[in-house]
Scaffold this motif. Structure first.
Motif, PDB file in Angstrom:
ATOM      1  N   GLY A 118      -4.675   7.771   0.349  1.00 24.26           N
ATOM      2  CA  GLY A 118      -4.243   9.155   0.475  1.00 24.26           C
ATOM      3  C   GLY A 118      -5.409  10.004   0.950  1.00 24.26           C
ATOM      4  N   THR A 119      -5.283  10.679   2.068  1.00 23.20           N
ATOM      5  CA  THR A 119      -6.399  11.425   2.653  1.00 23.20           C
ATOM      6  C   THR A 119      -5.994  12.861   2.970  1.00 23.20           C
ATOM      7  OG1 THR A 119      -5.771  10.583   4.839  1.00 23.20           O
ATOM      8  CG2 THR A 119      -7.501   9.402   3.666  1.00 23.20           C
TER       9      THR A 119
ATOM     10  N   GLY B 176      -6.407   1.167  -4.444  1.00 18.99           N
ATOM     11  CA  GLY B 176      -5.900   2.489  -4.060  1.00 18.99           C
ATOM     12  C   GLY B 176      -7.021   3.509  -3.958  1.00 18.99           C
ATOM     13  N   ARG B 177      -6.875   4.454  -3.013  1.00 17.48           N
ATOM     14  CA  ARG B 177      -7.912   5.472  -2.814  1.00 17.48           C
ATOM     15  C   ARG B 177      -7.283   6.821  -2.500  1.00 17.48           C
ATOM     16  NH1 ARG B 177     -11.030   3.561   2.159  1.00 17.48           N
ATOM     17  NH2 ARG B 177      -9.012   2.611   2.656  1.00 17.48           N
ATOM     18  N   PHE B 178      -7.836   7.863  -3.126  1.00 12.99           N
ATOM     19  CA  PHE B 178      -7.597   9.241  -2.706  1.00 12.99           C
ATOM     20  C   PHE B 178      -8.914   9.775  -2.177  1.00 12.99           C
ATOM     21  CE2 PHE B 178      -4.004   8.998  -5.746  1.00 12.99           C
ATOM     22  CZ  PHE B 178      -2.996   9.531  -4.960  1.00 12.99           C
TER      23      PHE B 178
ATOM     24  N   VAL C 149      -4.726  -1.374 -13.295  1.00 13.86           N
ATOM     25  CA  VAL C 149      -5.178  -0.534 -12.183  1.00 13.86           C
ATOM     26  C   VAL C 149      -6.585  -1.011 -11.846  1.00 13.86           C
ATOM     27  CG1 VAL C 149      -5.745   1.800 -11.422  1.00 13.86           C
ATOM     28  CG2 VAL C 149      -3.762   1.419 -12.917  1.00 13.86           C
ATOM     29  N   VAL C 150      -6.759  -1.602 -10.663  1.00 13.30           N
ATOM     30  CA  VAL C 150      -7.998  -2.314 -10.333  1.00 13.30           C
ATOM     31  C   VAL C 150      -8.510  -1.877  -8.960  1.00 13.30           C
ATOM     32  CG1 VAL C 150      -9.060  -4.580  -9.995  1.00 13.30           C
ATOM     33  CG2 VAL C 150      -7.235  -4.303 -11.676  1.00 13.30           C
ATOM     34  N   ASP C 151      -9.833  -1.663  -8.880  1.00 16.20           N
ATOM     35  CA  ASP C 151     -10.489  -1.348  -7.602  1.00 16.20           C
ATOM     36  C   ASP C 151      -9.905  -0.099  -6.939  1.00 16.20           C
ATOM     37  OD1 ASP C 151     -12.354  -3.499  -7.600  1.00 16.20           O
ATOM     38  OD2 ASP C 151     -10.759  -4.869  -6.974  1.00 16.20           O
ATOM     39  N   CYS C 152      -9.680   0.929  -7.725  1.00 12.33           N
ATOM     40  CA  CYS C 152      -9.166   2.188  -7.193  1.00 12.33           C
ATOM     41  C   CYS C 152     -10.252   3.258  -7.262  1.00 12.33           C
ATOM     42  CB  CYS C 152      -7.931   2.634  -7.972  1.00 12.33           C
ATOM     43  SG  CYS C 152      -6.492   1.557  -7.734  1.00 12.33           S
TER      44      CYS C 152
ATOM     45  N   CYS D 133     -12.922  14.602  -3.927  1.00  8.64           N
ATOM     46  CA  CYS D 133     -11.722  15.331  -4.317  1.00  8.64           C
ATOM     47  C   CYS D 133     -12.125  16.512  -5.202  1.00  8.64           C
ATOM     48  CB  CYS D 133     -10.760  14.418  -5.071  1.00  8.64           C
ATOM     49  SG  CYS D 133     -10.070  13.085  -4.049  1.00  8.64           S
ATOM     50  N   HIS D 134     -11.532  17.679  -4.960  1.00 12.85           N
ATOM     51  CA  HIS D 134     -11.947  18.898  -5.642  1.00 12.85           C
ATOM     52  C   HIS D 134     -10.725  19.720  -6.021  1.00 12.85           C
ATOM     53  CE1 HIS D 134     -16.041  18.022  -4.256  1.00 12.85           C
ATOM     54  NE2 HIS D 134     -15.475  17.702  -3.100  1.00 12.85           N
TER      55      HIS D 134
END
Length: 533
Positions: free
Chosen positions: A237-238, A271-273, A306-309, A314-315
């Motif tokens: 998510g970007t 997963g990444r934000f 939940v692994v490797d997230c 992010c602010h």
């Protein structure tokens, strides 16, 4: 009102009516332009009535696999009054079947039931297009506005692009807005505006991409969240902005089998934000949770992880805890989770017992939290304790380059670590205030192998900067301590009798005016090589 038909206007006629000749517009071009917000004005030329302006050539779709399907050709009115549900469903079904872009031009398209998204759907909303939800639904995925036809079957390669808007008529039209389960799903540049009683987005699947999505107009209440990932691998998510009542950005598997049995208890990996912003009006900003989301505790058997997230750059702001990492109901683990260069403004928090960053397991849980790192991640304007960690089964928790400022509210502690193995604070800054202890370790359950290295403790007024109440093996090294000046009674470190194996070495206590900067109440404590001790 147009005649509501299936795919064609009349038997024997092509699905796309003849249009004036002109340069072709490919589907690839449409989607690329959509990401930059440029497709809408170009597409407007596809259906403009009357002759083209002098010196211009109207754009038309190719008569092959690159055709664009127009919602108006499937009976949609877009006037905000007529029910466009069936027309839009025909459009989406044709897009999935034919592999072509479903284009929704300017207008308000009122819907009175959900729109089903099958594999291959490519939906593009004009900048002035709005899909309007005009019915109330329970908060589950099965009743979402745009959703899978069947959550037991993935809807793969779905694309929803903007810059149009999706949302409800008002907050009485409750329910999830977008619920998708599928691989290689893209949601980009759309705005979700006005919703209540459910998440704006719920997603599960591999290689999901949510980019530049704006969520706003949330009901300011619990249960109305932002973007929630519930399962799958390699999510990204970007550049999203979420203003929600409940949690904004979430890695949270479904913890109640009654909510959606097919998707209950899925793990999330990779997963990444990144570069996301927002605000929660009633709850939290960033969360990774393994917990019940309904039902009675003890009635389910979770083993999701939940692994490797990660959350990066992010602010935002929140009012009831800013960042939460919690495993209270799964035998799985939250593992290798990272927060990097993030901030949460907690100035709106109530002066209560909540914490701004919370890392928590349940004593009865068999699950764990491991290898969680906070790098240059800060709580701004803390009202309550900025950090609270409570085990058991929490290990290798690291804070690196973070700043912890004493809370402005009544909470007497800044950072509290309990029941944890190998917690580490490196290159962190702790800023004091009257009546506040800055780092309290092991007040209820022992902490093992604590490391405090190269940190700075400043503005100490009274009490202790580091209070070791219950540790087994701890090292405080290379750190500096400075009190607030005249009248200060602060001391640097206390070691309680319940602590063992403590080493205090290479620290600078010259900024402490008290004659006894280290209060050593535990036998066997090693104090060596310090300045000003």
């Amino acid at each position: 009102m147009r005649d509501h038909h299936s795919d064609a206007r009349t038997p024997g006629t092509p699905e796309t009516p003849a249009r004036p000749a002109g340069p072709p517009l490919s589907r690839r071009g449409l989607l690329l332009l959509g990401g930059a917000g440029l497709a809408s004005p170009l597409l407007a030329g596809l259906t403009t009535a009357g002759p083209s302006p002098a010196g211009t050539t109207p754009l038309v779709p190719r008569k092959d696999e690159d055709d664009v399907l127009d919602a108006r050709d499937y009976g949609a009115e877009g006037d905000g009054r007529e029910d466009d549900t069936r027309a839009l469903q025909r459009l989406l079904d044709a897009s999935a079947r034919r592999g072509r872009v479903a284009y929704v031009p300017a207008g308000t398209y009122r819907c009175t039931s959900g729109l089903l998204l099958r594999s291959g759907v490519q939906l593009h909303l004009d900048r002035r297009a709005r899909l309007l939800k005009d019915w109330a639904a329970p908060p589950g995925m099965i009743d979402a506005f745009l959703r899978n036809a069947d959550f037991a079957v993935k809807s793969n390669e779905v694309r929803i692009t903007g810059p149009g808007t999706i949302g409800a008529r008002d907050h009485t039209r409750t329910g999830v807005v977008l619920a998708l389960y599928g691989d290689d799903v893209t949601v980009a540049d759309v705005t979700i505006d006005t919703y209540a009683g459910g998440q704006a987005v719920m997603f599960a699947g591999d290689r999901g991409r949510i980019d530049g999505v704006t969520v706003r107009g949330s009901a300011p209440e619990f249960g109305t969240g932002g973007i929630r990932v519930i399962g799958g691998a390699d999510f990204l998510g970007t550049g999203c902005h979420v203003e929600s009542g409940d949690d904004c950005f979430q890695f949270v598997p479904i913890g109640n089998p009654e909510a959606e049995p097919t998707l209950y208890n899925q793990s999330i990996t990779g997963g990444r934000f990144v570069g996301c912003t927002g605000a929660s009006s009633a709850s939290r900003f960033m969360v990774a949770l393994l917990e019940f989301t309904g039902g009675e505790p003890g009635t389910t058997d979770m083993d999701a992880s939940v692994v490797d997230c990660s959350f990066q750059d992010c602010h935002g702001s929140a009012v009831n805890r800013g960042i939460v990492v919690k495993n209270t109901h799964s035998r799985g683990a939250i593992e290798r989770l990272a927060f990097t260069d993030c901030t949460v403004d907690m100035s709106g928090a109530a002066d209560a017992s909540t914490q701004e960053i919370r890392v928590q397991t349940d004593p009865a849980s068999r699950g764990a939290i491991r290898d969680v790192t906070f790098t240059r991640t800060d709580v701004l304007n803390a009202v309550n304790s900025p950090v609270r960690v409570g085990g058991p089964n929490i290990s290798r928790l690291t804070f690196d380059g973070c700043t912890f400022t004493a809370p402005s509210g009544a909470a007497p502690t800044t950072v509290v670590v309990d029941g944890t193995d190998r917690p580490r604070f490196h290159d962190c800054s702790f800023v004091g205030a009257p009546g506040k202890r800055l780092l309290v370790v092991g007040p209820a359950n022992p902490v093992t192998a604590l490391s405090v290295e190269d940190c700075r403790f400043t503005e100490l007024h009274s009490l202790w900067a580091v209070d070791l109440l219950g540790v087994s093996g701890a090292r405080v090294a290379g750190s500096t301590f400075a009190d607030a000046g005249a009248g200060s009674t602060a001391r640097a470190i206390r070691v309680s009798p319940a602590s063992t194996g403590v080493v205090i070495e290479g620290n600078d206590f010259t900024g402490i005016s008290h004659a006894e900067p280290v209060t050593d109440r535990a036998t066997g404590t090693v104090v060596r090589g310090n300045t000003g001790a």
